[in-house]
Design a protein around this motif. Structure first.
Motif, mmCIF file in Angstrom:
data_model
loop_
_atom_site.group_PDB
_atom_site.id
_atom_site.type_symbol
_atom_site.label_atom_id
_atom_site.label_comp_id
_atom_site.label_asym_id
_atom_site.label_seq_id
_atom_site.Cartn_x
_atom_site.Cartn_y
_atom_site.Cartn_z
ATOM 1 N N ARG A 25 0.837 -1.201 0.000
ATOM 2 C CA ARG A 25 0.000 0.000 0.000
ATOM 3 C C ARG A 25 0.873 1.253 0.000
ATOM 4 O O ARG A 25 0.593 2.220 -0.714
ATOM 5 N N MET A 26 1.943 1.248 0.794
ATOM 6 C CA MET A 26 2.838 2.396 0.841
ATOM 7 C C MET A 26 3.514 2.608 -0.509
ATOM 8 O O MET A 26 3.688 3.743 -0.972
ATOM 9 N N ILE A 27 3.900 1.495 -1.155
ATOM 10 C CA ILE A 27 4.531 1.610 -2.470
ATOM 11 C C ILE A 27 3.568 2.221 -3.482
ATOM 12 O O ILE A 27 3.944 3.100 -4.274
ATOM 13 N N VAL A 28 2.306 1.788 -3.455
ATOM 14 C CA VAL A 28 1.318 2.326 -4.389
ATOM 15 C C VAL A 28 1.064 3.807 -4.104
ATOM 16 O O VAL A 28 0.870 4.605 -5.031
ATOM 17 N N ILE A 29 1.088 4.195 -2.831
ATOM 18 C CA ILE A 29 0.937 5.609 -2.489
ATOM 19 C C ILE A 29 2.092 6.423 -3.059
ATOM 20 O O ILE A 29 1.899 7.517 -3.618
ATOM 21 N N VAL A 30 3.311 5.908 -2.931
ATOM 22 C CA VAL A 30 4.477 6.590 -3.502
ATOM 23 C C VAL A 30 4.329 6.712 -5.021
ATOM 24 O O VAL A 30 4.659 7.746 -5.616
ATOM 25 N N ILE A 31 3.818 5.651 -5.656
ATOM 26 C CA ILE A 31 3.601 5.685 -7.102
ATOM 27 C C ILE A 31 2.593 6.768 -7.469
ATOM 28 O O ILE A 31 2.765 7.493 -8.461
ATOM 29 N N ALA A 32 1.531 6.892 -6.670
ATOM 30 C CA ALA A 32 0.550 7.952 -6.911
ATOM 31 C C ALA A 32 1.197 9.332 -6.791
ATOM 32 O O ALA A 32 0.881 10.254 -7.563
ATOM 33 N N CYS A 185 -5.041 4.672 -7.957
ATOM 34 C CA CYS A 185 -6.227 4.934 -7.131
ATOM 35 C C CYS A 185 -7.146 3.713 -7.076
ATOM 36 O O CYS A 185 -7.700 3.378 -6.020
ATOM 37 N N VAL A 186 -7.316 3.028 -8.208
ATOM 38 C CA VAL A 186 -8.153 1.828 -8.231
ATOM 39 C C VAL A 186 -7.568 0.766 -7.300
ATOM 40 O O VAL A 186 -8.284 0.125 -6.520
ATOM 41 N N VAL A 187 -6.252 0.564 -7.377
ATOM 42 C CA VAL A 187 -5.600 -0.443 -6.531
ATOM 43 C C VAL A 187 -5.717 -0.072 -5.056
ATOM 44 O O VAL A 187 -5.981 -0.925 -4.199
ATOM 45 N N LEU A 188 -5.547 1.205 -4.737
ATOM 46 C CA LEU A 188 -5.636 1.632 -3.340
ATOM 47 C C LEU A 188 -7.043 1.448 -2.776
ATOM 48 O O LEU A 188 -7.226 1.048 -1.628
ATOM 49 N N VAL A 189 -8.049 1.733 -3.593
ATOM 50 C CA VAL A 189 -9.436 1.689 -3.114
ATOM 51 C C VAL A 189 -9.975 0.261 -3.096
ATOM 52 O O VAL A 189 -10.628 -0.158 -2.139
#
Length: 798
Positions: A25-32, A185-189
């Motif tokens: 989740r943190m990695i995906v946030i960094v990607i965002a 955003c889709v992956v995070l949600v």
């Protein structure tokens, strides 16, 4: 591999076990955050571009007319597409899903994908129509007005090119920024449910891109063909001469077609490739598969920034293409190095260490997942580089193919057309072989696991995505340079060395646009091949629920079955029909433009001696109305044809249909794009003084070739790219419904027949209505009347 060809023999892969861990989740946030940073860089580039001077009052006036016409057309197009998007939003709610949250998310992110795709095209166009006059003003510094000092020619050329490419850089950053942000955003949600929701996101991006690509392509090439045939061939006046009533529409078209349409097209390529990679990544790599496919394009965002700023022309460069190639390869090499570092830092050394993977074949697979990931991504990056070089060879003015077409102009337009067709056909074979080898090379990495093989193909697609930021910049560079030359010629304020600078930039732009189209079709094939894995899994899951009633017939993808062979042929046929409809639409609309421009020359003889002004607004209005009307039929064909095939012949035939469309579409798209690009640059070659130069018979012959190639390279060819992905996504979405209505508890032959009949009826009626519209010799008054009856007050008129 048996499972791929017969879903009844394969248990569906359970994907529910994959979750988004805290670390992921943190990695995906960094990607965002990286995606948002791309949008910030885009804003900084906007400021750099707009800081440049706009030239003379005459240049500003012409640029304002182009801006007004482009804004008016695109606003009308987006209003029309908005209605269509709302209808699809509710239709998606009716398709099967695990629960209502997935249905709602799929529909909501369909709108998000559509809005992002439209925004990418619109924002890119808005800047391009403001940058074109600045490029022309920069070139003017080589031939300033009396009393003003002339600047060094090389310095002037470099400045003009820098403005044009930085404009493209803005569009590139917006494309990768919005695409990556939407997927993140889709992956995070939705985490484990992200793949189902991403289907909607990809479909929204692909549908809007296809409509913008087709509509914009019809607009731009109708105006371009009409302007060339009447202006250059019949009246003998230069390109973009202000006496030609179609010149403003031609310049408007460069932006709504080549810029807005292609930007939206490349955005959907980005989005759909990510969709395929995330769907398969979740199945193949479990928890890590929800984040790793995003890491690769995130690295591409960073290296795209480096590549865009690295495009700085040098005195030693042979042409502007040298600087662009340098930026592209710098970006590609750095991407590969950073991906290697990320692979070894993020992925484990064995498949047994992957968590969340439930398929035993993957858990027990021998080998190193890091090797698979790195080599697959490398295949995508190398494929992009090879296609770039191959396309450049067939379309650059200093290479043999274009020079051969130029020589053929000495014997007339027929040989020019034949030479261009032969070069396009030949180049399509080599490009298809490269793409095929890339797909097969990635496929081999999976060994005995079909899921790993398909995921490797998807990763090759993400590797290709690392170059998209620079590729989009290259594409937008083309229409900006073309418009700059048009503004310069119409204003008469840029002559001599400055005019030659713009001519050289336009020739480079023709090559970059052809390269972009080649890479776009490569992403389409990689994404489509990867989506077969999702299609297979969707069938297997649906069949498992109705196994007691399902038989092998109509479920197997075995091509020896007659129904599947029919599906294969239909898939190939749809590509031909789609291309024919798009080219015919340009022909009809261009006929209207030709008659209108002829009428103005005939009824207003003062136009030729500049005592009367042409009515530019009439031609813009004709192109606007025709483009919006003509785009409906190709769009309906793309959506309805998979539905008709699936509900008539079954999911096996539908899979074969997709295979036929992909194979034929790859060859057709490259053939059309490269033929058109080669014809265009052969014309530039003659205009530079070869084989008699401007006004010669050889020049007229190359103008005819370029006119034939216009709808090839800017309407039908590039529109095949979103066509393939729209059809793949529609097939993926309807596959469970086809199985359910065929073999499930809700099996109903009557409903299935009704859906198939309705889809076929829509296609037949749309094609019939399209074929009824024509402009024949003698319809000049009708064309003029149509333009004068309902002028659009929002469209420019001078």
């Amino acid at each position: 591999m048996a499972g791929l060809f017969n879903p009844t023999l394969t248990e569906p892969t359970s994907l529910a076990a994959a979750v988004l861990t805290d670390d992921n989740r943190m990695i995906v946030i960094v990607i965002a955050v990286v995606a948002i940073a791309a949008l910030v860089v885009a804003q900084l580039l906007v400021r750099q571009v707009l800081a440049a001077g706009e030239g003379t009052d005459s240049m500003k006036k012409i640029a304002a007319a182009v801006q007004e016409g482009a804004n008016a057309y695109l606003a009308r197009q987006l209003r029309t597409l908005g209605i269509f998007a709302v209808i699809v939003f509710f239709l998606l709610m009716l398709l099967p899903a695990d629960d209502w949250s997935q249905r709602l998310g799929r529909s909501v992110f369909f709108l998000v994908g559509a809005v992002f795709s439209a925004a990418t095209g619109y924002i890119g166009m808005r800047l391009a129509v403001r940058a074109n006059v600045r490029v022309a003003a920069a070139a003017r510094e080589a031939t300033p007005a009396e009393g003003e000092p002339a600047k060094d020619l090389t310095t002037v050329a470099h400045k003009a090119m820098k403005i044009a490419f930085r404009t493209g850089g803005v569009v590139g950053m917006i494309t990768v920024g919005l695409g990556l942000l939407g997927a993140a955003c889709v992956v995070l949600v939705y985490a484990a449910d992200a793949p189902k929701v991403l289907e909607g996101f990809g479909l929204g991006a692909a549908l809007i891109a296809m409509f913008m690509r087709v509509g914009g392509g019809i607009f731009t090439k109708a105006a371009d063909v009409g302007a060339d045939l009447v202006g250059k061939v019949e009246q003998g006046i230069p390109e973009d001469d202000p006496r030609n009533a179609a010149t403003i529409a031609d310049n408007v078209g460069d932006n709504v077609g080549d810029c807005a349409g292609m930007a939206a097209d490349l955005f959907e390529s980005y989005a759909v490739t990510l969709v395929a990679a995330l769907i398969l990544g979740k199945a193949a790599f479990g928890d890590l598969g929800l984040a790793f496919p995003l890491i690769v394009p995130a690295i591409g965002v960073v290296t795209a920034m480096i590549g865009i700023f690295a495009v700085a022309p040098r005195r030693a460069d042979r042409s502007g293409m040298s600087a662009i190639n340098r930026g592209f390869f710098i970006s590609a090499v750095i991407s590969l190095a950073l991906v290697a570092a990320a692979v070894y830092a993020y992925l484990p050394s064995s498949y047994a260490e992957l968590s969340g993977v439930t398929e035993p074949a993957i858990r027990g697979h021998e080998g190193d997942p890091r090797i698979l990931a790195l080599v697959a991504v490398a295949i995508g990056i190398v494929l992009a580089a090879l296609i770039q070089q191959l396309t450049g060879y067939f379309t650059e003015t200093n290479r043999r193919p274009v020079r051969d077409i130029g020589k053929s102009s000495l014997t007339g337009p027929a040989t020019v057309v034949l030479a261009g067709i032969s070069i396009g056909l030949e180049s399509a074979v080599y490009t298809a072989l490269l793409i095929g080898l890339g797909v097969y090379g990635a496929f081999l990495l999976g060994g005995t696991s079909i899921m790993l093989a398909l995921f490797a193909v998807a990763l090759a697609g993400t590797g290709l995505l690392t170059t998209v930021g620079v590729i989009v910049a290259m594409d937008t560079f083309g229409p900006v340079s073309d418009n700059a030359q048009g503004i310069a010629e119409m204003s008469g304020d840029v002559e001599g060395a400055g005019a030659q600078v713009l001519t050289d930039l336009d020739a480079v732009g023709n090559t970059t646009k052809a390269i972009t189209k080649g890479i776009a079709i490569a992403t389409a094939v990689l994404a489509a091949a990867a989506l077969f894995g999702s299609y297979r899994d969707a069938i297997a899951t649906a069949v498992a629920e109705v196994s007691a009633k399902a038989g092998e017939m109509n479920l197997s993808l075995d091509i020896s079955q007659p129904n599947n062979l029919v599906g294969l042929v239909l898939g190939a046929a749809v590509v031909f029909l789609f291309s024919g409809l798009a080219i015919n639409a340009v022909s009809r609309s261009a006929g209207s433009v030709v008659f209108e421009v002829r009428r103005q020359f005939r009824e207003h003889p003062g136009i030729m001696d500049y005592s009367e002004k042409p009515e530019y607004g009439r031609v813009v209005d004709i192109c606007t109305k025709d483009a919006l009307r003509e785009l409906a039929t190709p769009g309906l064909l793309a959506v309805m044809a998979p539905i008709a095939v699936g509900f008539t012949f079954g999911v096996g035939a539908l899979g074969s249909y997709l295979a036929g469309a992909i194979g034929t579409g790859t060859l057709m798209a490259v053939f059309l794009a490269n033929s058109g690009g080669a014809w265009d640059n052969a014309k530039k070659l003659v205009e530079d003084g070869h084989h008699g130069g401007k006004g010669s018979e050889a020049h007229s012959a190359t103008v005819i070739g370029d006119t034939v190639g216009d709808p090839f390279k800017d309407t039908a060819g590039p529109a095949i790219n979103p066509l393939l992905k729209v059809m793949n996504l529609v097939a993926l979405l309807i596959a469970p419904a086809v199985v359910q209505f065929s073999y499930g508890d809700d099996a109903n032959a009557g409903v299935r027949a009704a859906i198939a009949t309705l889809a076929i009826l829509v296609i037949v009626v749309a094609v019939y209505l399209s074929k009824r519209r024509s402009v024949a010799v003698g319809d000049e008054n009708n064309a003029a009347d149509r333009s004068s009856k309902s002028p659009d007050p929002a469209v420019v008129s001078q």
